[in-house]
Design a protein around this motif. Structure first.
Motif, short mmCIF file in Angstrom:
data_model
loop_
_atom_site.label_atom_id
_atom_site.label_comp_id
_atom_site.label_asym_id
_atom_site.label_seq_id
_atom_site.Cartn_x
_atom_site.Cartn_y
_atom_site.Cartn_z
N TYR A 42 0.61 -1.19 0.30
CA TYR A 42 -0.11 0.10 -0.11
C TYR A 42 -0.07 1.60 -0.31
O TYR A 42 0.54 1.94 -0.37
N ALA A 43 2.29 1.78 0.69
CA ALA A 43 2.66 2.61 1.10
C ALA A 43 3.47 2.02 -0.52
O ALA A 43 4.11 4.09 -1.03
N ALA A 44 4.03 1.60 -1.37
CA ALA A 44 4.87 1.81 -2.35
C ALA A 44 3.46 2.11 -3.46
O ALA A 44 4.44 3.10 -4.08
N ALA A 45 2.33 2.06 -2.70
CA ALA A 45 1.25 2.43 -4.36
C ALA A 45 0.97 3.78 -4.39
O ALA A 45 0.49 4.34 -4.99
N GLY A 46 1.26 4.09 -2.80
CA GLY A 46 0.81 6.15 -2.64
C GLY A 46 0.12 6.14 -1.64
O GLY A 46 -0.63 7.31 -1.58
N SER A 47 -0.95 4.79 -1.19
CA SER A 47 -1.74 5.22 -0.30
C SER A 47 -1.40 5.45 0.48
O SER A 47 -0.63 5.26 1.83
N PRO A 48 -1.73 7.14 1.12
CA PRO A 48 -0.73 8.21 2.50
C PRO A 48 -1.45 7.41 4.11
O PRO A 48 -0.81 7.83 4.42
N TYR A 49 -2.55 6.51 3.93
CA TYR A 49 -3.03 6.32 5.44
C TYR A 49 -2.95 4.45 5.68
O TYR A 49 -3.80 3.92 4.49
N TYR A 50 -2.56 3.76 6.58
CA TYR A 50 -2.73 2.51 6.67
C TYR A 50 -3.67 2.36 8.64
O TYR A 50 -1.95 2.92 8.83
N TRP A 51 -4.18 1.37 8.44
CA TRP A 51 -4.18 1.12 10.39
C TRP A 51 -4.43 -0.65 9.58
O TRP A 51 -5.43 -1.29 8.62
N ARG A 52 -4.06 -1.11 10.83
CA ARG A 52 -3.95 -2.91 11.37
C ARG A 52 -4.56 -2.46 12.33
O ARG A 52 -3.96 -1.64 13.68
N ILE A 53 -4.99 -3.93 12.34
CA ILE A 53 -6.29 -4.19 13.98
C ILE A 53 -5.79 -5.46 14.13
O ILE A 53 -6.28 -5.77 13.38
N GLU A 54 -5.59 -5.64 15.54
CA GLU A 54 -5.49 -7.27 15.95
C GLU A 54 -6.37 -7.36 16.59
O GLU A 54 -6.82 -6.33 17.15
#
Length: 200
Positions: free
Chosen positions: A138-150
């Motif tokens: 996602y970061a390499a593609a350019g999406s500015p924000y990522y959330w991971r939920i455990e």
């Protein structure tokens, strides 16, 4: 008088093993999958059938989507399990995402620049992918924000695409907040999310 043979319906759709071995599936193939195809992602030309999520996973996904629907500003829209094109032969389906409102509603694949936030909810079978592979993609593609939920307990990790470069020279995500109680952020919009609101 002999009975006519009973016609049996064809089995469920599955990827062609030869094409899987050659890893030559494309985004065009994704758009032309039959109606009976399972939920899939395209990774480096290989179609991967995504495992069925658990009830706990789905509860968190629905609760988060509901919370975002109530709090997201008008220039953004909430979606679930919609494909995001990451490069010419890779497409992922975040569990929840925020997209720009001007994207036409008839699209089934989004461009990375249309996605403001991608969210993945970690399950036992997706730990490695959700913690390592997808954030990098996602970061390499350019999406500015990522959330991971455990899960167990529910804990949210919020990332922003920063200036740090990965091994291939691409920008990577940086952790900006994490909590099992309350997430407070100023981006992508003013957020004050009690984790209890997304906990089944």
């Amino acid at each position: 008088m002999s009975a006519e043979p009973i016609a049996t319906p064809p089995g469920p759709w599955c990827p062609d093993p030869i094409r899987q071995q050659r890893a030559d599936y494309t985004l065009e193939d994704l758009l032309n999958l039959p109606d009976d195809a399972p939920r899939v992602e395209l990774v480096d030309g290989v179609i991967q059938v995504t495992p069925s999520p658990t009830l706990g996973h789905q509860d968190i996904s629905l609760l988060l989507a509901h919370w975002l629907l109530q709090h997201t500003p008008g220039h953004l829209r909430v979606a679930q399990a919609v494909g995001v094109v990451l490069n010419t032969n890779t497409s992922r389906q975040p569990d929840v995402l925020l997209r720009k409102a001007e994207v036409p509603s008839g699209q089934s694949l989004l461009r990375p620049e249309d996605v403001v936030l991608a969210v993945e909810i970690v399950s036992p079978g997706t730990r490695r992918t959700d913690r390592f592979a997808k954030p990098g993609e996602y970061a390499a593609a350019g999406s500015p924000y990522y959330w991971r939920i455990e899960q167990d307990p529910v804990h949210l990790y919020a990332y922003r695409r920063g200036d740090r470069l990965g091994p291939g020279g691409e920008r990577q995500y940086e952790l900006i907040a994490d909590s099992a109680d309350l997430i407070e952020l100023t981006e992508p919009f003013e957020i004050k999310l009690p984790i209890a609101d997304i906990t089944p």
